[in-house]
Write a protein that holds these residues in place. Structure first.
Motif, PDB file in Angstrom:
ATOM      1  N   ARG A  71       0.983  -0.936  -0.272  1.00  0.00           N
ATOM      2  CA  ARG A  71      -0.116   0.376  -0.057  1.00  0.00           C
ATOM      3  C   ARG A  71       0.924   1.394  -0.131  1.00  0.00           C
ATOM      4  N   LYS A  72       0.027   2.215  -1.156  1.00  0.00           N
ATOM      5  CA  LYS A  72       1.253   4.091  -0.887  1.00  0.00           C
ATOM      6  C   LYS A  72       0.799   4.608   0.491  1.00  0.00           C
ATOM      7  N   LYS A  73       2.008   5.248   0.754  1.00  0.00           N
ATOM      8  CA  LYS A  73       1.934   5.697   2.092  1.00  0.00           C
ATOM      9  C   LYS A  73       0.794   6.885   2.018  1.00  0.00           C
ATOM     10  N   GLU A  74      -0.224   6.848   2.460  1.00  0.00           N
ATOM     11  CA  GLU A  74      -0.915   8.074   2.253  1.00  0.00           C
ATOM     12  C   GLU A  74      -0.785   9.484   3.030  1.00  0.00           C
ATOM     13  N   GLU A  78      -5.844  12.238   2.102  1.00  0.00           N
ATOM     14  CA  GLU A  78      -5.875  11.026   0.654  1.00  0.00           C
ATOM     15  C   GLU A  78      -6.759   9.744   2.154  1.00  0.00           C
ATOM     16  N   VAL A  79      -6.015   9.982   3.080  1.00  0.00           N
ATOM     17  CA  VAL A  79      -7.045   8.868   4.192  1.00  0.00           C
ATOM     18  C   VAL A  79      -8.371   9.696   4.754  1.00  0.00           C
ATOM     19  N   ASP A  83      -9.090   7.398   0.318  1.00  0.00           N
ATOM     20  CA  ASP A  83      -8.107   6.689  -0.377  1.00  0.00           C
ATOM     21  C   ASP A  83      -7.262   5.575   0.043  1.00  0.00           C
ATOM     22  N   ARG A  84      -7.429   4.727  -0.668  1.00  0.00           N
ATOM     23  CA  ARG A  84      -6.388   3.002  -0.265  1.00  0.00           C
ATOM     24  C   ARG A  84      -5.292   3.301  -1.519  1.00  0.00           C
ATOM     25  N   ALA A 392     -13.667   5.144   6.566  1.00  0.00           N
ATOM     26  CA  ALA A 392     -13.265   4.074   8.145  1.00  0.00           C
ATOM     27  C   ALA A 392     -11.428   4.690   8.423  1.00  0.00           C
ATOM     28  N   LEU A 393     -11.567   5.960   9.542  1.00  0.00           N
ATOM     29  CA  LEU A 393      -9.969   6.012   9.410  1.00  0.00           C
ATOM     30  C   LEU A 393      -9.301   4.798  10.002  1.00  0.00           C
TER      31      LEU A 393
END
Length: 591
Positions: A71-74, A78-79, A83-84, A392-393
């Motif tokens: 997973r790309k660091k967001e 983005e969070v 975005d995921r 969901a955070l």
């Protein structure tokens, strides 16, 4: 053209509500590739078209997936946007075409086929990200009618081929689209296991569009003449409303007020004690629940400051209305930084009347909006976790927001409260307050609080109803909203209308010898927000949104938005009435 194809074009060309802001302002050395270089491509999320808040991770569906998911660091932006970004088997090389490249061979089991049928029924789309450019496509299609005699009911087809059309200028990527080819489909109507070969193609095309302008296509649709006409009609409707209200107040209000002042100045004892003059010894009496009253004023002032700062950032081009992640980040940071204003206003106003106990008003000011917001967000986050939605955070983001609140919001709130108490101004009422309040006479129904609240909320809401629809369509749909100037003017009109109505209704209240105007001015000013929330119910009923998750997010965050407007408009209404009341009683004192 089918409905699905039309919606796909709408998604691809007109609806980028969450693109990455930094890419629009990249430096000259960023996003440059040589022929054959790997181009970063990430899969993001999937979700039903009609439920913008309901999105899930891309690999929650049985797509082809790498052996190891990275997973790309967001960022926080983005969070907050849900975005995921995750790696994928799709392999794009700069300016190298591919045709019919095999992605993977996959045997879909019965439960996986059932899952695909369900998402096709709900018109799920997928979102990917290439070189910080988001793009969309559909997963499959459903045909309601079949020409086959032995087939009954709808037929479900899964798109097994994706065509990427990439546009470049020199060594930079300008635009990308994903086209789910309807000629390459798999019939998944039945429940038997199915072997599927997923493929993709990549075609590179030159364009003259410059890199600095590559984001303009996302907002191009917002500048169409039809949309402009809708906005200007709303704007003109608001202007007409405020002009008519101004005329009514000038005739009925100013005329009567001048007559009252003339009667008092004439010296005739029978005419001297007009209704509102008769209660001058009670009109400046401190209201009940003073800490709560001051907390509303402090929080309302902070939220007003936050809104004006957001408009300033939008006018400067720092944030974009359709970049919801950046907008959410700005809201969190600016709210924390403006906590000083809330503490200062609540403590300052409280200390003008009462020497001790200002700390309670500051504490209430810090939690009167943030408390319900946190509770709502916690409930919605729990629901999102239960459904496995990307809304969901993550725990890390929750910790960051909590630390921001503890280390920044609370200290700034306390500092503002101490400054407000220390440098408070002395309150000098135009008239001396009597020891015991006089009895309020029986009032007609239209002079009582419910009638005034209804009137005080209906007129401002009617002036902004059309623009409110456009705002909701942007928040809970795929309509681009980039006309910040029109929104700003509408917001100013709303404030002016609330202030004017508050002054007029306060005068009507005082002429009836009702001196309890403090709380009433707050409630009738904020009642426009009740009408706004009522409109959210109508908007949801007319929309195609469905499901408990979307229902919860829609009403939860709409309630928080309307509550913020309640606090802001209540503050505007009270201060307008306060200025008016002080003015007329100063005029009496001077006479």
């Amino acid at each position: 053209m089918t409905r699905t194809t039309s919606i796909l074009l709408l998604l691809v060309f007109l609806t980028p509500f969450d693109f990455s802001l930094p890419s629009a302002a990249a430096s000259e050395n960023d996003h440059r590739y040589s022929v054959g270089d790997d181009v970063p491509l990430f899969v993001n999320k999937v979700g039903p078209l009609n439920n913008p808040s309901e999105t899930y991770e891309y690999y929650d569906l049985p797509f082809c997936r790498p052996d190891y998911l990275v997973r790309k660091k967001e960022s926080l932006r983005e969070v907050l946007n849900g975005d995921r970004l995750t790696n994928t088997l799709y392999n794009l090389k700069f300016r190298e075409d591919k045709n019919g490249e095999i992605l993977c061979h996959k045997k879909l089991k019965r439960d996986e086929i059932a899952k695909f049928r369900d998402v096709i029924t709900n018109e799920y789309y997928f979102q990917m990200d290439c070189d910080d450019l988001p793009f969309w496509g559909f997963i499959g299609k459903m045909e309601e009618e079949s020409w086959a005699i032995d087939r009954k009911g709808p037929e479900y087809y899964l798109f097994r081929h994706v065509q990427f059309n990439v546009f470049y200028n020199a060594n930079q990527i300008i635009e990308i689209h994903a086209f789910s080819d309807p000629n390459h489909i798999v019939d998944i109507t039945g429940d038997s296991d199915t072997d599927v070969i997923f493929t993709y193609s990549v075609f590179w095309n030159a364009t003259s569009t410059q890199f600095d302008s590559r984001m303009e296509r996302y907002s191009r649709a917002a500048l169409q003449a039809t949309h402009w006409r809708i906005h200007w009609f709303s704007f003109i409707n608001s202007i007409v409303t405020i002009v008519l209200l101004t005329g009514v107040l000038m005739v009925l209000f100013v005329h009567h007020l001048k007559n009252d002042l003339k009667k008092f100045a004439s010296g005739d004892e029978e005419d001297k004690e007009v209704g509102w003059k008769y209660i001058q010894g009670d009109v400046f009496r401190c209201p009940i629940q003073m800490p709560l009253f001051c907390a509303i004023l402090g929080s309302g002032t902070q939220l007003l400051t936050l809104v004006f700062l957001l408009f300033a950032l939008a006018f400067l081009g720092i944030i974009y209305p359709y970049n919801r992640g950046a907008l959410g980040t700005s809201l969190v940071v600016i709210y924390a930084l403006t906590s000083t204003i809330s503490g200062y206003c609540s403590a300052s106003f409280y200390s003008r009347f009462i020497e001790t106990g200002w700390e309670k008003s500051v504490l209430l000011a810090g939690f009167i909006y943030l408390g319900p917001l946190f509770v709502t967000a916690a409930i919605l986050n729990t629901i999102a976790i239960y459904y496995g939605a990307t809304a969901a955070l993550p725990f890390g983001t929750i910790v960051v927001i909590f630390l921001l609140f503890v280390l920044l919001n609370i200290p700034l709130l306390a500092i503002g409260g101490m400054i407000g108490h220390q440098f408070r101004s002395e309150y000098k009422a135009p008239s001396t307050t009597k020891r015991f309040p006089r009895e309020i006479p029986t009032l007609a129904w239209y002079r009582k609080m419910p009638g005034q609240m209804f009137l005080g909320g209906l007129l401002p809401f009617s002036a902004i109803a059309l623009e409110l629809h456009n705002l909701y369509a942007s928040m809970w749909g795929y309509k681009i909203y980039t006309l910040s100037a029109v929104v700003f003017v509408t917001f100013i009109i709303l404030i002016v209308l609330v202030a004017m109505l508050s002054v007029g209704l306060t005068y009507i209240q005082l002429t009836a010898e009702d001196h309890e105007w403090w709380w009433r001015s707050v409630l009738r000013g904020g009642f426009a927000a009740i009408f706004m929330f009522g409109y959210t119910i109508y908007f949801y009923a007319k929309s195609n949104m469905m499901g408990f998750l979307q229902l919860s997010f829609f009403y939860g965050y709409s309630a928080c938005l309307c509550y913020a407007f309640f606090l802001m408009l209540s503050t505007v209404s009270f201060y307008a009435s306060l200025v008016f009341v002080r003015h007329i009683y100063h005029a009496v004192k001077n006479e």
